[in-house]
Design a protein around this motif. Structure first.
Motif, PDB file in Angstrom:
ATOM      1  N   ALA A  38      37.618  32.565  41.318  1.00  0.00           N
ATOM      2  CA  ALA A  38      37.596  32.054  42.690  1.00  0.00           C
ATOM      3  C   ALA A  38      38.911  32.285  43.424  1.00  0.00           C
ATOM      4  O   ALA A  38      38.926  32.394  44.652  1.00  0.00           O
ATOM      5  CB  ALA A  38      37.270  30.559  42.669  1.00  0.00           C
ATOM      6  N   GLN A  39      40.029  32.372  42.680  1.00  0.00           N
ATOM      7  CA  GLN A  39      41.336  32.385  43.337  1.00  0.00           C
ATOM      8  C   GLN A  39      42.196  33.589  42.967  1.00  0.00           C
ATOM      9  O   GLN A  39      43.399  33.595  43.217  1.00  0.00           O
ATOM     10  CB  GLN A  39      42.077  31.079  43.003  1.00  0.00           C
ATOM     11  CG  GLN A  39      41.280  29.838  43.353  1.00  0.00           C
ATOM     12  CD  GLN A  39      42.146  28.608  43.501  1.00  0.00           C
ATOM     13  OE1 GLN A  39      43.226  28.671  44.070  1.00  0.00           O
ATOM     14  NE2 GLN A  39      41.661  27.478  42.996  1.00  0.00           N
ATOM     15  N   ALA A  40      41.582  34.608  42.382  1.00  0.00           N
ATOM     16  CA  ALA A  40      42.352  35.769  41.918  1.00  0.00           C
ATOM     17  C   ALA A  40      43.139  36.458  43.026  1.00  0.00           C
ATOM     18  O   ALA A  40      44.165  37.101  42.756  1.00  0.00           O
ATOM     19  CB  ALA A  40      41.415  36.776  41.249  1.00  0.00           C
ATOM     20  N   ASP A  41      42.686  36.336  44.262  1.00  0.00           N
ATOM     21  CA  ASP A  41      43.360  37.014  45.366  1.00  0.00           C
ATOM     22  C   ASP A  41      44.496  36.196  45.972  1.00  0.00           C
ATOM     23  O   ASP A  41      45.258  36.714  46.805  1.00  0.00           O
ATOM     24  CB  ASP A  41      42.352  37.365  46.464  1.00  0.00           C
ATOM     25  CG  ASP A  41      41.355  38.422  46.017  1.00  0.00           C
ATOM     26  OD1 ASP A  41      41.709  39.217  45.119  1.00  0.00           O
ATOM     27  OD2 ASP A  41      40.235  38.438  46.552  1.00  0.00           O
ATOM     28  N   LYS A  42      44.620  34.949  45.588  1.00  0.00           N
ATOM     29  CA  LYS A  42      45.711  34.126  46.115  1.00  0.00           C
ATOM     30  C   LYS A  42      47.026  34.578  45.483  1.00  0.00           C
ATOM     31  O   LYS A  42      47.089  34.830  44.279  1.00  0.00           O
ATOM     32  CB  LYS A  42      45.454  32.652  45.825  1.00  0.00           C
ATOM     33  CG  LYS A  42      44.270  32.096  46.609  1.00  0.00           C
ATOM     34  CD  LYS A  42      44.195  30.583  46.516  1.00  0.00           C
ATOM     35  CE  LYS A  42      43.082  30.029  47.412  1.00  0.00           C
ATOM     36  NZ  LYS A  42      42.997  28.552  47.351  1.00  0.00           N
ATOM     37  N   PRO A  43      48.081  34.696  46.285  1.00  0.00           N
ATOM     38  CA  PRO A  43      49.337  35.284  45.784  1.00  0.00           C
ATOM     39  C   PRO A  43      49.868  34.653  44.499  1.00  0.00           C
ATOM     40  O   PRO A  43      50.275  35.379  43.586  1.00  0.00           O
ATOM     41  CB  PRO A  43      50.301  35.071  46.958  1.00  0.00           C
ATOM     42  CG  PRO A  43      49.414  35.071  48.164  1.00  0.00           C
ATOM     43  CD  PRO A  43      48.146  34.389  47.729  1.00  0.00           C
ATOM     44  N   ALA A  44      49.871  33.329  44.405  1.00  0.00           N
ATOM     45  CA  ALA A  44      50.435  32.672  43.221  1.00  0.00           C
ATOM     46  C   ALA A  44      49.627  33.014  41.975  1.00  0.00           C
ATOM     47  O   ALA A  44      50.192  33.223  40.893  1.00  0.00           O
ATOM     48  CB  ALA A  44      50.480  31.163  43.427  1.00  0.00           C
ATOM     49  N   ALA A  46      47.491  35.721  41.700  1.00  0.00           N
ATOM     50  CA  ALA A  46      47.555  37.169  41.499  1.00  0.00           C
ATOM     51  C   ALA A  46      48.831  37.577  40.772  1.00  0.00           C
ATOM     52  O   ALA A  46      48.813  38.476  39.913  1.00  0.00           O
ATOM     53  CB  ALA A  46      47.463  37.886  42.849  1.00  0.00           C
ATOM     54  N   ALA A  47      49.939  36.911  41.089  1.00  0.00           N
ATOM     55  CA  ALA A  47      51.206  37.236  40.428  1.00  0.00           C
ATOM     56  C   ALA A  47      51.137  36.960  38.934  1.00  0.00           C
ATOM     57  O   ALA A  47      51.649  37.742  38.113  1.00  0.00           O
ATOM     58  CB  ALA A  47      52.341  36.438  41.070  1.00  0.00           C
ATOM     59  N   GLN A  48      50.503  35.866  38.564  1.00  0.00           N
ATOM     60  CA  GLN A  48      50.382  35.533  37.147  1.00  0.00           C
ATOM     61  C   GLN A  48      49.399  36.462  36.439  1.00  0.00           C
ATOM     62  O   GLN A  48      49.604  36.826  35.273  1.00  0.00           O
ATOM     63  CB  GLN A  48      49.967  34.074  36.973  1.00  0.00           C
ATOM     64  CG  GLN A  48      50.960  33.063  37.528  1.00  0.00           C
ATOM     65  CD  GLN A  48      52.362  33.238  36.952  1.00  0.00           C
ATOM     66  OE1 GLN A  48      52.528  33.642  35.802  1.00  0.00           O
ATOM     67  NE2 GLN A  48      53.369  32.923  37.756  1.00  0.00           N
ATOM     68  N   LEU A  49      48.343  36.859  37.110  1.00  0.00           N
ATOM     69  CA  LEU A  49      47.388  37.799  36.515  1.00  0.00           C
ATOM     70  C   LEU A  49      48.070  39.141  36.244  1.00  0.00           C
ATOM     71  O   LEU A  49      47.827  39.775  35.208  1.00  0.00           O
ATOM     72  CB  LEU A  49      46.178  37.990  37.424  1.00  0.00           C
ATOM     73  CG  LEU A  49      45.334  36.739  37.717  1.00  0.00           C
ATOM     74  CD1 LEU A  49      44.111  37.112  38.546  1.00  0.00           C
ATOM     75  CD2 LEU A  49      44.915  36.037  36.431  1.00  0.00           C
ATOM     76  N   GLU A  50      48.922  39.558  37.174  1.00  0.00           N
ATOM     77  CA  GLU A  50      49.657  40.800  36.955  1.00  0.00           C
ATOM     78  C   GLU A  50      50.623  40.661  35.776  1.00  0.00           C
ATOM     79  O   GLU A  50      50.802  41.601  34.986  1.00  0.00           O
ATOM     80  CB  GLU A  50      50.426  41.190  38.221  1.00  0.00           C
ATOM     81  CG  GLU A  50      51.161  42.511  38.122  1.00  0.00           C
ATOM     82  CD  GLU A  50      50.248  43.689  37.800  1.00  0.00           C
ATOM     83  OE1 GLU A  50      50.733  44.645  37.150  1.00  0.00           O
ATOM     84  OE2 GLU A  50      49.053  43.667  38.172  1.00  0.00           O
TER      85      GLU A  50
END
Length: 227
Positions: A38-44, A46-50
């Motif tokens: 649901a929130q993968a595109d939110k900057p905080a 997305a940064a952790q996913l990267e």
């Protein structure tokens, strides 16, 4: 040198290991996949996913693959900063919804309140993220305990079995390491803190000894003024 600050571990020290493994980890495991989708595109987020992609070496992993990597890491209790940050975000939602309440042993609550009143500066050092630490103490069963603490440290300061981590924390606190008392239930952490110059006290709530360190079964047995 007299103790001026107390640095405490959480899991097994201020709080039950079972709370982490039987409550927090299962909650994260259940809710993390939907949270990320649901929130993968939110900057905080997305940064952790990267960061997960980089640490796992799977730089092209899609969201579903990252979810699986994180679930695998939860299963083995991997001390990955990115995982801890994402778990903290999920737990924050659980605490806000009233589905989670932080466990802190009554003897720890009493001692922390007393030490704060006596002028000791209190700090937390845990492998869980700073956000997760603040949630455990801020949403504790006994109410908000965060006003007692002067600061929080996680693996951003280094891993807990490395001497350099404790040297960094002492420098950040602004005190000689010898004026900091570190509390933990893990002998390797106590060894690392002592090697950095800190004073130490081990917690063995089920009895026994942590070799090389003063060991107690309860916070009520700790007297910082005697160290």
């Amino acid at each position: 040198m007299p103790i001026k600050a107390i640095l405490t571990d959480i899991e097994g020290t201020t709080s039950a290991v079972s709370f982490v493994f039987d409550v927090l980890f299962p909650y994260a495991r259940e809710h993390l996949p939907a949270f990320i989708r649901a929130q993968a595109d939110k900057p905080a987020v997305a940064a952790q996913l990267e960061a997960v992609r980089q640490e796992s070496g799977e730089t092209d992993a899609d969201v579903e693959r990252v979810v699986q990597i994180l679930l695998d890491w939860i299963a083995i209790d991997r001390k990955a900063t990115s995982l801890k940050a994402l778990q903290g975000m999920v737990w924050a939602e659980g605490y806000r919804a009233g589905e989670l309440k932080g466990h802190v042993y009554p003897d720890a609550v009493q001692a922390l309140r007393q030490w704060h009143a006596e002028g000791y500066r209190l700090y937390v050092y845990s492998s869980g993220s700073v956000q997760a630490q603040k949630l455990i103490f801020g949403c504790a069963e006994v109410g908000d305990l965060t006003p007692l603490f002067s600061g929080y440290f996680d693996t951003g300061s280094g891993h807990k079995r490395e001497t350099a981590s404790y040297a960094r924390i002492a420098e950040s606190i602004g005190l000689p390491a010898a004026q900091v008392l570190f509390l933990s239930d893990v002998v390797e952490e106590l060894d690392a803190a002592r090697a950095a110059g800190m004073q130490t006290c081990g917690l063995a709530r089920n009895g026994g000894e942590l070799p090389g360190h003063t060991t107690v079964a309860s916070f009520s047995a700790i007297d910082p003024s005697a160290d």
